[in-house]
Design a protein around this motif. Structure first.
Motif, PDB file in Angstrom:
ATOM      1  N   GLY A   1       0.819  -1.199   0.000  1.00 63.44           N
ATOM      2  CA  GLY A   1       0.000   0.000   0.000  1.00 63.44           C
ATOM      3  C   GLY A   1       0.850   1.245   0.000  1.00 63.44           C
ATOM      4  N   PHE A   2       1.654   1.401   1.048  1.00 68.32           N
ATOM      5  CA  PHE A   2       2.550   2.558   1.142  1.00 68.32           C
ATOM      6  C   PHE A   2       3.910   2.268   0.532  1.00 68.32           C
ATOM      7  CE2 PHE A   2       3.018  -0.006   4.927  1.00 68.32           C
ATOM      8  CZ  PHE A   2       4.387  -0.111   5.079  1.00 68.32           C
ATOM      9  N   TYR A   3       4.145   1.003   0.172  1.00 67.78           N
ATOM     10  CA  TYR A   3       5.432   0.614  -0.413  1.00 67.78           C
ATOM     11  C   TYR A   3       5.195  -0.447  -1.472  1.00 67.78           C
ATOM     12  CZ  TYR A   3      10.143  -1.314  -0.839  1.00 67.78           C
ATOM     13  OH  TYR A   3      11.351  -1.752  -1.331  1.00 67.78           O
TER      14      TYR A   3
END
Length: 316
Positions: free
Chosen positions: A146-148
């Motif tokens: 998601g963030f990575y």
């Protein structure tokens, strides 16, 4: 003075004071001879002598060991071994505390998840887990958190594979050690802290864990030393350049294969000895308040052992 005090035993030289005449003779203490100890010591020394003679006459170039003892490649592998051991142990200890609290929780979901985690990671060899983490790109080409987001080959480096393989496996064992330590604290301590208005987290942090450390520290030190040696598996499974892999590479290049294995063994012995001393003093610190006398330090033990070789004094 009464007549009884004036009497002296028969055969006492004339002029001897009554008090000196009534004094008992000095007892000569003769130590018991333990012939079995001497025989066993001679047998052990004979076996050791045979082993030393066998290795002394073996086809081994012992001069290569000190030559590469402080080689830059060896020292880099030594540093990587210490780093992966400390970081993996920190991960295992932190996650192990969380799993232990989850396992003791009255929530059936959290306790079941913790039990399943422990069941899986304790039931499979750590070598297999290292291989799975290192080859994870075969089933997950891309990692997306998601963030990575990145390719798995770029994310799952040898260090990351070794960290996850060793750290997550260690967490399963540490959770059981922490759980045993928590359960060793009397439940009355928890009841008393709740009566004082402490929350469950405050009770665990201020009351339970400080007392449980006496039970947790000794096996944790053993796990750390075991982790130090288990890190050698990362060389084969995750291609991590730790001590064993560094010495093996030098051995393959120079032809001194066995000599470099001996060199790795020397450094492993040095590391385990240093950390064992640290573990001893940590255990000694947490032993305060539980025993009347603290266990002797290594130097005190050496002095005591040297004292046993002295000739026993004659009792008077």
């Amino acid at each position: 003075m009464s007549e009884a005090n004036d009497k002296v035993p028969a055969g006492t030289p004339a002029g001897t004071p009554p008090a000196a005449a009534s004094r008992p003779e000095a007892i000569k203490a003769i130590p018991v001879r333990h012939y079995g100890r001497w025989i066993s010591a001679i047998l052990v020394l004979a076996v050791l002598g045979l082993l030393v003679n066998a290795f002394a006459n073996a086809n081994v170039n012992y001069g290569a060991i000190p030559d590469f003892l402080f080689d830059s490649t060896v020292l880099k592998g030594l540093r990587n071994t210490v780093v992966i051991t400390v970081v993996s142990m920190a991960l295992g200890l932190g996650l192990g505390i969380v799993l232990a609290v989850m396992r003791l929780s009255k929530n059936p979901v959290t306790s079941s998840v913790a039990w399943g985690y422990i069941w899986f990671f304790r039931g499979t060899p750590v070598y297999v887990q290292l291989l799975i983490w290192f080859n994870l790109a075969l089933i997950f080409p891309v990692i997306n958190l998601g963030f990575y987001k990145d390719e798995m080959n770029q994310f799952m480096t040898p260090f990351m594979a070794a960290l996850l393989g060793l750290g997550l496996n260690e967490a399963a064992y540490m959770s059981e050690i922490v759980r045993a330590g928590i359960q060793s604290v009397d439940e009355g301590q928890t009841e008393a802290s709740h009566a004082l208005g402490m929350t469950q987290g405050q009770n665990l942090r201020r009351v339970v864990l400080p007392q449980a450390m006496r039970v947790i520290v000794p096996p944790t030190g053993n796990e750390f030393i075991n982790m130090l040696k288990t890190s050698s598996l990362a060389a084969q499974a995750a291609q991590y350049a730790e001590l064993l892999r560094s010495t093996t590479d030098i051995g393959n290049t120079t032809g001194a294969t066995v000599e470099m294995l001996f060199l790795a063994a020397v450094w492993y012995l040095v590391l385990t000895s240093v950390f064992s001393v640290g573990q001893y003093y940590l255990e000694r610190r947490y032993a305060r308040g539980t025993t009347r006398n603290l266990p002797p330090t290594p130097w005190q033990r050496i002095k005591q052992n040297l004292g046993t070789f002295r000739r026993p004094e004659v009792a008077r």
